[in-house]
Design a protein around this motif. Structure first.
Motif, PDB file in Angstrom:
ATOM      1  N   UNK A  44      28.732  40.622  -2.544  1.00  0.00           N
ATOM      2  CA  UNK A  44      28.812  39.190  -2.291  1.00  0.00           C
ATOM      3  C   UNK A  44      28.961  38.414  -3.607  1.00  0.00           C
TER       4      UNK A  44
ATOM      5  N   UNK B  39      32.131  36.068  -4.542  1.00  0.00           N
ATOM      6  CA  UNK B  39      32.020  34.664  -4.976  1.00  0.00           C
ATOM      7  C   UNK B  39      32.740  34.443  -6.297  1.00  0.00           C
TER       8      UNK B  39
ATOM      9  N   UNK C  39      36.564  34.423  -5.685  1.00  0.00           N
ATOM     10  CA  UNK C  39      37.038  33.180  -5.076  1.00  0.00           C
ATOM     11  C   UNK C  39      37.042  32.038  -6.080  1.00  0.00           C
TER      12      UNK C  39
ATOM     13  N   UNK D 213      43.066  29.102  -1.863  1.00  0.00           N
ATOM     14  CA  UNK D 213      41.887  29.645  -1.188  1.00  0.00           C
ATOM     15  C   UNK D 213      42.265  31.020  -0.643  1.00  0.00           C
ATOM     16  N   UNK D 214      41.477  32.037  -0.984  1.00  0.00           N
ATOM     17  CA  UNK D 214      41.740  33.360  -0.418  1.00  0.00           C
ATOM     18  C   UNK D 214      41.215  33.358   1.017  1.00  0.00           C
ATOM     19  N   UNK D 215      42.071  33.765   1.956  1.00  0.00           N
ATOM     20  CA  UNK D 215      41.623  33.779   3.348  1.00  0.00           C
ATOM     21  C   UNK D 215      40.682  34.950   3.573  1.00  0.00           C
TER      22      UNK D 215
ATOM     23  N   UNK E 101      36.072  28.193   9.048  1.00  0.00           N
ATOM     24  CA  UNK E 101      36.771  28.079   7.757  1.00  0.00           C
ATOM     25  C   UNK E 101      36.778  29.421   7.013  1.00  0.00           C
ATOM     26  N   UNK E 102      35.601  30.011   6.864  1.00  0.00           N
ATOM     27  CA  UNK E 102      35.539  31.287   6.142  1.00  0.00           C
ATOM     28  C   UNK E 102      35.962  32.438   7.067  1.00  0.00           C
ATOM     29  N   UNK E 103      35.890  32.190   8.375  1.00  0.00           N
ATOM     30  CA  UNK E 103      36.274  33.178   9.396  1.00  0.00           C
ATOM     31  C   UNK E 103      35.433  34.449   9.284  1.00  0.00           C
TER      32      UNK E 103
ATOM     33  N   UNK F  77      28.887  35.608   7.072  1.00  0.00           N
ATOM     34  CA  UNK F  77      28.887  35.263   5.642  1.00  0.00           C
ATOM     35  C   UNK F  77      27.582  34.534   5.295  1.00  0.00           C
ATOM     36  N   UNK F  78      26.840  35.041   4.296  1.00  0.00           N
ATOM     37  CA  UNK F  78      25.534  34.434   3.983  1.00  0.00           C
ATOM     38  C   UNK F  78      25.672  33.171   3.129  1.00  0.00           C
ATOM     39  N   UNK F  79      26.207  32.125   3.720  1.00  0.00           N
ATOM     40  CA  UNK F  79      26.443  30.875   2.979  1.00  0.00           C
ATOM     41  C   UNK F  79      25.092  30.233   2.634  1.00  0.00           C
ATOM     42  N   UNK F  80      24.901  29.938   1.360  1.00  0.00           N
ATOM     43  CA  UNK F  80      23.624  29.321   0.964  1.00  0.00           C
ATOM     44  C   UNK F  80      23.808  27.806   0.848  1.00  0.00           C
TER      45      UNK F  80
END
Lengths: 566, 83
Positions: A513, A517, A520, A530-532, B18-20, B24-27
């Motif tokens: 992860x 990050x 990206x 933006x990478x899909x 959006x991230x599809x 996804x561990x969005x903080x």
């Protein structure tokens, strides 16, 4: 009414001629970010350009010098552009700083372009002056603030020093997107641009009540040549809308068509989808779109579904089916190569998918049948432009055979700025090798894909090499096992960028992860893309050719089979 | 709607649409724009979602990396309108 265009030798001449004939003639309706409108006459444009020309002259700018215009969507862009031309120097419009751009990465990209182009001056708004000056310290390039130029103030006495370039001299430097290694400055001469404008006028059958409505940014060749330069030659007004405003409220384009009785506009395929999705029926209430006679879908592959959805959504407001037009082109041919004939909807060719895959032949097939595919024509060549299809060895192929699209025309570029090594492989015997694949059926060109690896996201060309280079530098990634490519996104009507990275099997999820990050962040800041999707694979997943090169096409196929998420 | 409910709504929408990637561990403090997760077209989708689902219209001038880069910033901006 446009036959006279071919007689001009310089981009400056038509403006001069119009100023002499009638300085009050309307040239531009400029819609600001706050939706206020300003009408700019040809006399005002010329006078404000004069203010820029005077300062450029005083700053020691000489004919042939490159001037980067980084003003964003503003009237200063228009004035700085013509002011630069009036000194015989060469303007180049830099991408706008969007609400998403961090100032630091924007300045970094601007600095790269200064180094790549050898520009002698950059024109920017006052807020970017100090970081830019700091970044360019030591470079032989000055920085000019739009705040220091009294353009637009009605100074009737201001007349540009008329020492403009003409003919084969370079008029404009069109940058294609890309980082330092891939950045290409397409050099366009005055005569190449004038030839294009003349042929474009004929193709559009310009009339004396035409009004052009444009939201495309002027750093893109589609926006600059079709939306700004050509209308000045046509002696017809052009309505210029902020692209950021359009992204947020796509209805403003329709509103401008309604209000100003717009007749010609431009909308890449993904913009058709965006408009349908974000403009509701209530918002269109009272709109009359019947004046729009040409809506050109170009800059990325055209899909019949996108055109159909647009037609269905806006026909109740007077939008005519016959306005659904198409075009194909590239910066290397100024802008356009083919356009569909105006007054009729761009024709559709139904072909047998299997035959195309197996034999590379476009064999006609019944519409809407299983195994049939609809290809929308990109139109017929502009006057003076020749289009041919060739095989791998460069031999001409007959009609309905898939091959590389090659072009010969008086609108072709004069090479890439400072990069003869990049120019040579794409020019053979006066023909430009486009790197695109297609076939001809009758006079119509059908574009089917690309030989070169390029990802086109919303009309912007992204070189996969740039994504891969940025990714390979991220710690934890196997630099030799990185591949990027584009996949069609049906919902958005454009391509999305996919990145596949080889990684040691021992990395845990939190490490992955962290790397995702970083990938990206880096890629967005360098390329604003933006990478899909990012996929981590074992390094040996990535397919290479026998000499060790990354085979993007094969990796794309493997991705589709194994990784694609539906 | 509480601040936490808004955060959860935003995160669910952004991860799925959006991230599809719903996992996804969005903080809350993850930079989504400068981090390359959200581009200008996606931001329009988010703005429309906020308007429809939360009932708050974010002014265009605030649809920027400075005001909307993280879940925390977005929520803060929404809460200003709700107070």
């Amino acid at each position: 009414m446009t036959d006279h265009i071919a007689a001009f030798k310089s981009l400056v001449e038509p403006v001069l001629k119009r100023v002499e004939a009638d300085p009050e003639q309307l040239a531009v309706i400029f819609i600001e970010d706050d939706e206020t409108e300003e009408k700019i006459s040809i006399g005002q444009l010329y006078s404000a350009a004069g203010a820029y020309a005077g300062i450029l002259h005083e700053s020691g700018i000489k004919p042939g010098n490159i001037v980067i215009i980084a003003t964003g969507h503003s009237q200063d862009l228009l004035y700085a552009f013509w002011g630069t031309l009036c000194t015989g120097a060469v303007p180049s419009v830099f991408p706008y700083k969007g609400p998403m751009s961090l100032t630091t990465s924007y300045i970094e990209r601007l600095k790269n372009m200064v180094q790549n182009s050898g520009a002698r001056l950059v024109i920017t708004p006052p807020n970017l002056i100090s970081p830019l000056q700091e970044s360019l310290a030591g470079a032989n390039c000055r920085v000019l603030s739009t705040g220091d130029v009294c353009a637009g103030q009605n100074d009737a006495g201001s007349r540009p020093p008329v020492r403009f370039a003409s003919g084969e001299q370079i008029a404009y430097l069109q940058y294609t997107s890309g980082t330092t290694g891939m950045q290409k400055g397409v050099r366009l001469s005055h005569q190449a641009i004038i030839h294009f404008v003349q042929a474009f006028a004929k193709a559009l059958r310009i009339k004396d009540d035409d009004v052009i409505v444009n939201w495309l940014p002027l750093y893109h060749d589609f926006g600059l040549f079709a939306g700004f330069i050509a209308p000045l030659f046509f002696e017809r007004p052009t309505v210029l809308i902020s692209p950021f405003k359009w992204v947020r409220y796509p209805k403003i384009l329709l509103q401008a068509v309604h209000k100003h009785r717009g007749t010609i506009s431009f909308l890449p395929n993904s913009a058709h989808n965006h408009t349908v999705r974000f403009v509701s029926a209530e918002e269109c209430d009272g709109f009359d779109l019947s004046s729009l006679r040409v809506l050109i879908n170009g800059a990325e592959p055209v899909f019949i579904e996108s055109q159909e959805a647009f037609l269905e959504h806006f026909a109740p407001y007077g939008f005519n089916e016959t306005a659904l037009s198409t075009g194909y082109g590239m910066a290397e041919n100024t802008l356009g190569v083919t356009f569909s004939p105006v007054g009729e909807r761009a024709p559709v060719d139904w072909i047998d998918i299997k035959e195309m895959q197996v034999s590379g032949k476009a064999v006609p097939a019944p519409p809407d049948a299983a195994g049939s595919k609809a290809n929308v024509s990109s139109g017929i060549p502009l006057e003076g432009t020749e289009v041919a299809i060739v095989d791998e060895e460069g031999n001409r192929l007959p009609g309905r055979n898939l091959g590389e699209i090659v072009i010969r025309s008086p609108s072709l570029f004069s090479g890439y700025q400072g990069r003869p090594d990049l120019t040579e492989p794409v020019m053979k015997g006066g023909w430009h090798l486009s790197g695109d694949l297609g076939y001809l059926a009758g006079r119509h060109l059908y574009v089917c894909g690309r030989k070169k690896d390029l990802v086109i996201v919303g009309g912007h060309n992204i070189h996969p090499e740039d994504i891969e280079t940025a990714a390979a530098a991220v710690p934890g990634i196997y630099p030799s096992a990185v591949v990027a490519f584009g996949i069609q996104d049906e919902e958005l009507g454009t391509e999305k960028a996919i990145l596949i990275c080889g990684m040691a099997g021992s990395a845990d999820e939190s490490r992955k992860l962290e790397i995702e990050r970083e990938l990206r962040r880096r890629i967005f800041n360098m390329l604003e893309v933006k990478l899909a999707e990012i996929h981590f694979v074992k390094p040996n997943w990535v397919v290479k050719t026998h000499n060790g090169k990354i085979a993007r096409g094969l990796n794309r196929e493997k991705y589709k089979k194994e990784l694609e998420t539906k | 709607m509480t601040e936490n409910e808004i955060k959860e709504k935003l995160k669910t929408y952004i991860c799925i649409e959006i991230i599809k990637n719903k996992d996804y561990p969005l903080t809350d403090d993850e930079t989504m724009m400068s981090g390359g997760l959200v581009d200008s077209f996606s931001l329009v989708h988010i703005a429309v979602f906020i308007e429809k689902e939360i009932g708050v219209k974010i002014p265009d001038t605030d649809l920027s990396v400075e005001k909307m880069d993280t879940i925390n910033l977005m929520t803060e901006r929404i809460m200003q309108e709700l107070k």
